[in-house]
Each structure stands twice: as C-alpha cells, then as structure tokens.
Write a protein that holds these residues in place. Structure first.
Motif, PDB file in Angstrom:
ATOM      1  N   GLU A  96       6.833  12.051   2.862  1.00 21.43           N
ATOM      2  CA  GLU A  96       7.522  11.732   1.314  1.00 21.43           C
ATOM      3  C   GLU A  96       6.228  11.781   0.384  1.00 21.43           C
ATOM      4  OE1 GLU A  96       9.648   8.048   3.567  1.00 21.43           O
ATOM      5  OE2 GLU A  96       8.207   7.936   2.742  1.00 21.43           O
ATOM      6  N   LYS A  97       5.521  11.478   0.259  1.00 19.95           N
ATOM      7  CA  LYS A  97       4.774  11.456  -0.598  1.00 19.95           C
ATOM      8  C   LYS A  97       4.507  12.654  -1.522  1.00 19.95           C
ATOM      9  CE  LYS A  97       0.309  11.389  -0.610  1.00 19.95           C
ATOM     10  NZ  LYS A  97      -1.436  10.742  -0.442  1.00 19.95           N
ATOM     11  N   VAL A  98       4.202  14.152  -0.732  1.00 22.89           N
ATOM     12  CA  VAL A  98       4.534  15.689  -1.163  1.00 22.89           C
ATOM     13  C   VAL A  98       5.473  16.022  -1.319  1.00 22.89           C
ATOM     14  CG1 VAL A  98       2.192  16.523   0.540  1.00 22.89           C
ATOM     15  CG2 VAL A  98       4.144  16.258   1.294  1.00 22.89           C
ATOM     16  N   VAL A 130       1.749  17.469   7.067  1.00 23.70           N
ATOM     17  CA  VAL A 130       1.290  15.907   7.841  1.00 23.70           C
ATOM     18  C   VAL A 130       1.673  15.662   9.056  1.00 23.70           C
ATOM     19  CG1 VAL A 130       1.968  16.078   4.915  1.00 23.70           C
ATOM     20  CG2 VAL A 130       3.795  15.317   6.832  1.00 23.70           C
ATOM     21  N   ALA A 146       7.573  14.281  -3.054  1.00 25.44           N
ATOM     22  CA  ALA A 146       8.207  13.509  -4.823  1.00 25.44           C
ATOM     23  C   ALA A 146       6.974  14.229  -5.118  1.00 25.44           C
ATOM     24  CB  ALA A 146       8.249  11.898  -3.993  1.00 25.44           C
ATOM     25  N   TRP A 147       6.256  14.827  -4.541  1.00 25.59           N
ATOM     26  CA  TRP A 147       5.209  15.600  -6.407  1.00 25.59           C
ATOM     27  C   TRP A 147       5.657  16.786  -6.192  1.00 25.59           C
ATOM     28  CZ3 TRP A 147      -0.590  14.093  -3.926  1.00 25.59           C
ATOM     29  CH2 TRP A 147      -0.561  12.338  -4.163  1.00 25.59           C
ATOM     30  N   ARG A 201       5.100   8.983   5.777  1.00 25.10           N
ATOM     31  CA  ARG A 201       4.988   8.606   4.045  1.00 25.10           C
ATOM     32  C   ARG A 201       4.418   9.652   3.588  1.00 25.10           C
ATOM     33  NH1 ARG A 201       1.223   5.915   7.483  1.00 25.10           N
ATOM     34  NH2 ARG A 201      -0.729   6.352   6.763  1.00 25.10           N
ATOM     35  N   HIS A 202       2.949  10.602   4.606  1.00 27.82           N
ATOM     36  CA  HIS A 202       3.185  11.263   3.361  1.00 27.82           C
ATOM     37  C   HIS A 202       3.512  12.695   3.637  1.00 27.82           C
ATOM     38  CE1 HIS A 202      -0.964  10.269   5.375  1.00 27.82           C
ATOM     39  NE2 HIS A 202      -1.004   9.366   5.028  1.00 27.82           N
ATOM     40  N   ALA A 220      -2.389  16.360   2.681  1.00 28.78           N
ATOM     41  CA  ALA A 220      -2.118  16.187   1.128  1.00 28.78           C
ATOM     42  C   ALA A 220      -2.380  16.915  -0.131  1.00 28.78           C
ATOM     43  CB  ALA A 220      -0.765  15.182   0.929  1.00 28.78           C
ATOM     44  N   SER A 229      -3.228  17.105  -3.972  1.00 31.62           N
ATOM     45  CA  SER A 229      -3.111  16.460  -5.909  1.00 31.62           C
ATOM     46  C   SER A 229      -1.414  17.345  -6.064  1.00 31.62           C
ATOM     47  CB  SER A 229      -3.545  16.512  -6.449  1.00 31.62           C
ATOM     48  OG  SER A 229      -3.995  18.094  -7.127  1.00 31.62           O
ATOM     49  N   ARG A 230      -0.822  16.528  -7.169  1.00 32.33           N
ATOM     50  CA  ARG A 230       0.485  16.899  -7.493  1.00 32.33           C
ATOM     51  C   ARG A 230       0.052  17.754  -8.711  1.00 32.33           C
ATOM     52  NH1 ARG A 230       4.821  13.008  -9.123  1.00 32.33           N
ATOM     53  NH2 ARG A 230       3.411  10.919  -9.099  1.00 32.33           N
TER      54      ARG A 230
END
Length: 356
Positions: A124-126, A117, A128-129, A121-122, A97, A99-100
């Motif tokens: 969902e994180k990327v 990924v 959101a970024w 959860r990974h 993943a 960074s933002r």
C-alpha cells in the motif's frame, strides 16, 4: 498471454526472473529476456562500474526488455539509478521499499518501478508513492522472507492496491501461474526455478545439491544475519546455528572485510549502509554486523562452488524441482502448461433448482 504485466513492461509472457545476487548476471538475464520473460540483473553484489558493464552486455545480446534490482538502502542507490536511466533500462526493481523521491526520479525518466514486498502495508505504501507494480513474496520464497504464505498474502495485496501484482514464493510451473492469475495477480516471479536452469551460472555441483533436496531440506534460519533467511539446510548452516555470538561476530567482521575489498566500498560507505539498514529493519548493531556475512557466504556457494562453506538461498519449491532446462525450455513449458490448464477449464453448469 497478455496481462497487465506484459502490457506494462513489454514482455511476451507474464513471468519474471528475480534478481538473485551472484546468480542473475548477464548470461541468465539475456537467456530469460530472449525467452520472452522479464529478466532482472542483481546489482547489489556488483560495483557501479560492473553494473554498467553488465547492462551494456545484456543490451548487446538482446533487444528485449529487462530490469535491474537495487538495494534501496544502499549509500550509492542514486548513482545506480542514474546508470539505469542513462543506459535506458526498462525496469527498476527493489529488494526494499524505495523512497518516494527515488520512485519519482525513475518514473520521470520513463523507467517502470517494481518494488518487492512481503506485507500488505508495504504494498500500500509503495503504491501510494507511485510504484507501477509490485512483487509480493510469500513465506515460501527463498532468501529473506516473511511468515505469511503466498496463498494468504497474495489475495490480501491484490485487494489492497490498484496496480499490477506479481506473485512470488512457491512458483515453478504452469499450474502455479494459473493459480496466481486466479488470485488476481498479473504474473509470477521465480527465483529458484531460474537458478536451476542450464543458463544459470551456478556451478553444477551446487545445482546438484539443490536437485537432491526435498521440501523438508529447505529451512528458515536467523543464524546468517539475524533475519529470517530461507536456504538449504546443510551441516554448515547447522554449525552457524551452533556457533556462539562472539564466534559469529568475528566471522562477520572477516566477511565484511572481504566484501569491502571485492565491492570497492570504503568502510565509511559500509557504515552508512549499515546505519540505513538498521533504521529500515529496526535491527541491532549485532544484526547489522551479521548481515555482512550474507554476500560472501552466498558467493562461496554460488560462484566458488564451495557448498560446504557457503549458504544456498532457496525457496521451498526446490524440493519439487528435478531438472535443469534452458530458460527458453522452462518458459515454453510453463506457458504450455498454463494454456492447457486454462483450455481445460470449462464453465460450471448451473446447479438445478432446489426442490420446493
């Protein structure tokens, strides 16, 4: 066949050739792009100068879109991002993943960002970024892999994010593409299937080892770098598993030194990359040191043809592959199979009313 993937990156077919180290160079990526799929250059085993040269070589051979795969935790990740932007590469994919900030930098330059990924959860994180799409690899996939099968992980991620999802792990034909679409994916990503083409630079003797393997010959081991790694089971892999910790660490130091010379990295840069890897994966220092095994052990087989003293990363799907088509033949076959299957799916007639 138009999907959210083809619309996003501008390819004709919803198929991605993954960025395999030492394998996904200009020759394979160009052939994939010309076939109408998305080819991705593997940059982790290239110096920055070699990456720029590889990008320019692909651009000289095709006008079709293609991508570059990066290690988000590499100390020179920003320099590689700058090359992607300056050279006008369409897609940036990431093995970890990003960074933002890296995502924002690429998107501001008009580059499509597609991280890989192995967990919901990974994804969902990327998402959101700001990632534009995500490749989701199930446990059947080759190389570093997780424990959750594609058939379980894929629908989880499709339900969790609102960006295009590309399915990876266990795909090699049109049936798999249709299945992935039915789960809600926008396409499939294939590594082992593209490795086993006539356009792949892998030596013929090593390809023969893959073609001879059955499903049971593809194993997951932690002996190479301390992380779950799916590859062909060989006597060499068995010897790594039998080796004691001291012997393994000694070998790792030797391979780290070899990769440093090959890549042009300094020891301080490799140390910084190790710190980032330790933080990102929650690894011990022994595991970080063992990770130095991977590039050189892969090179021994994939470049030098020494299958007896290298490792051959592989998805389980190697056990059902029996030929070496060109990329054009492979993509045409997959799309033909998928179209035939979709055409044969007719609406199910309504069930009769239950009797009173």
């Amino acid at each position: 066949m138009e999907t959210a993937l083809t619309a996003l990156v501008g390819v004709r077919h919803p198929i991605v050739q993954t960025g395999m180290g030492w394998v996904a160079g200009p020759r394979l990526v160009t052939a994939t792009a010309e076939a109408g799929a998305l080819g991705i250059l593997a940059s982790a085993t290239m110096t920055t100068d070699a990456l720029r040269a590889a990008v320019r070589e692909v651009k000289s051979r095709t006008d079709a879109p293609f991508g570059v795969n990066l290690r988000a935790d590499a100390g020179d990740a920003r320099e590689r991002v700058r090359i992607i932007v300056e050279e006008g590469v369409r897609v940036a994919s990431f093995a970890l993943a990003p960074s933002r900030e890296l995502i924002a930098e690429l998107k501001d330059a008009g580059v499509v960002v597609v991280p890989s990924v192995g967990a919901r959860r990974h994804a969902e994180k990327v998402a959101a970024w700001g990632a534009d799409a995500v490749i989701v690899q199930g446990g059947e996939g080759g190389g570093h892999t997780g424990e959750v099968a594609t058939t379980v992980l894929l629908p989880q991620v499709v339900d969790a994010v609102d960006i295009p999802v590309i399915a990876a792990g266990g795909f090699c034909d049109g049936r798999g593409l249709v299945a992935a679409l039915a789960y809600g994916a926008a396409g499939v990503a294939m590594g082992t299937r593209f490795l086993l083409t006539s356009d792949s630079p892998v030596p013929d003797a090593v390809k023969a080892r893959y073609l001879a393997a059955g499903v049971g010959d593809v194993t997951v081991t932690r002996a190479v770098d301390g992380l779950p790694h799916r590859m062909l089971r060989t006597e060499f892999v068995a010897s790594l598993e039998r080796a004691g910790r001291l012997r393994a660490l000694t070998r790792a130091v030797r391979h780290a030194s070899g990769f440093r010379r090959l890549s042009g990295l300094t020891w301080s840069r490799m140390l910084r990359d190790g710190v980032a890897m330790r933080r990102g994966h929650d690894l011990t220092w022994s595991q970080v040191l063992l990770a130095a095994n991977v590039p050189m052990l892969l090179k021994a087989a994939m470049v030098d043809g020494r299958a007896e003293s290298g490792v051959m990363a592989s998805g389980q799907v190697a056990g059902v592959i029996s030929d070496l088509p060109s990329c054009a033949e492979l993509v045409g076959r997959v799309m033909g199979e998928a179209s035939a299957i979709l055409s044969g799916l007719s609406p199910t007639p309504p069930l009769p009313d239950a009797p009173d």
